[in-house]
Scaffold this motif. Structure first.
Motif, PDB file in Angstrom:
ATOM      1  N   ASP A   1      28.283  30.364  58.160  1.00  0.00           N
ATOM      2  CA  ASP A   1      26.854  30.146  58.351  1.00  0.00           C
ATOM      3  C   ASP A   1      26.172  29.441  57.178  1.00  0.00           C
ATOM      4  OD1 ASP A   1      27.355  32.395  56.811  1.00  0.00           O
ATOM      5  OD2 ASP A   1      25.503  33.380  57.393  1.00  0.00           O
ATOM      6  N   ARG A   2      26.883  29.150  56.155  1.00  0.00           N
ATOM      7  CA  ARG A   2      26.300  28.504  54.970  1.00  0.00           C
ATOM      8  C   ARG A   2      26.928  27.141  54.742  1.00  0.00           C
ATOM      9  NH1 ARG A   2      26.041  33.293  50.490  1.00  0.00           N
ATOM     10  NH2 ARG A   2      24.383  34.460  51.489  1.00  0.00           N
ATOM     11  N   ARG A   3      26.745  26.249  55.693  1.00  0.00           N
ATOM     12  CA  ARG A   3      27.306  24.900  55.578  1.00  0.00           C
ATOM     13  C   ARG A   3      28.759  24.958  55.101  1.00  0.00           C
ATOM     14  NH1 ARG A   3      23.607  20.351  53.754  1.00  0.00           N
ATOM     15  NH2 ARG A   3      25.377  20.089  52.411  1.00  0.00           N
ATOM     16  N   PRO A   4      29.633  25.465  55.933  1.00  0.00           N
ATOM     17  CA  PRO A   4      31.029  25.618  55.500  1.00  0.00           C
ATOM     18  C   PRO A   4      31.692  24.273  55.229  1.00  0.00           C
ATOM     19  CG  PRO A   4      30.835  25.989  57.853  1.00  0.00           C
ATOM     20  CD  PRO A   4      29.442  25.853  57.322  1.00  0.00           C
ATOM     21  N   ALA A   5      32.599  24.293  54.284  1.00  0.00           N
ATOM     22  CA  ALA A   5      33.427  23.124  54.001  1.00  0.00           C
ATOM     23  C   ALA A   5      34.589  23.219  54.988  1.00  0.00           C
ATOM     24  CB  ALA A   5      33.919  23.159  52.560  1.00  0.00           C
ATOM     25  N   TRP A   6      34.498  22.492  56.102  1.00  0.00           N
ATOM     26  CA  TRP A   6      35.456  22.655  57.188  1.00  0.00           C
ATOM     27  C   TRP A   6      36.873  22.265  56.797  1.00  0.00           C
ATOM     28  CZ3 TRP A   6      34.837  25.885  60.911  1.00  0.00           C
ATOM     29  CH2 TRP A   6      33.543  26.253  61.274  1.00  0.00           C
TER      30      TRP A   6
END
Length: 137
Positions: free
Chosen positions: A103-108
């Motif tokens: 939920d916190r701009r994941p580093a995909w």
């Protein structure tokens, strides 16, 4: 008149669709992966063994995440290095699993790395000699 049993009421959330779609794509790209709903959440398995489980605000948690089975020492290293992204999940954390927040701009790319590591960790080892290309010397 009897009392109604207590129920956990989870607020309606629409923040899980994109993270679940991305997690599903990552997991399904791995060899031998199957998906099964367990405890109301999508889980991903290889050879019948779970390696990843969606955490959709589990017991009212404020996040969407994935719980991953990890080899010895990985949980500590990840949580220590980045406690805002990684956490020790309830129940399975004592067995080395790690939670990865979505939920916190994941580093995909990093999510994909740790999902692959979990899949490899849980995957059965091929029998001796099966990893080689046949017919070559």
């Amino acid at each position: 008149m009897g009392r109604e049993p207590a129920r956990t009421v989870h607020p309606a959330r629409d923040d899980v669709a994109e993270p679940l779609a991305r997690l599903r794509a990552i997991c399904q790209a791995l060899p031998g992966t199957s998906e099964k709903v367990s405890h109301g959440e999508p889980t991903f398995r290889v050879a019948g063994r779970m390696f990843a489980s969606l955490d959709n605000h589990h017991h009212g948690a404020p996040h969407v995440a994935v719980w991953l089975a990890m080899p010895l020492g990985a949980q500590e290293a990840l949580v220590y290095a980045d406690p805002k992204r990684y956490f020790v999940p309830p129940y399975v954390g004592k067995r080395g699993w790690v939670g990865v927040r979505h939920d916190r701009r994941p580093a995909w790319k990093k999510v994909e790395e740790v999902v692959r590591e979990s899949h490899t960790f849980i995957s059965p080892s091929p029998p001796r000699g099966e990893g080689r290309v046949r017919g070559r010397r």
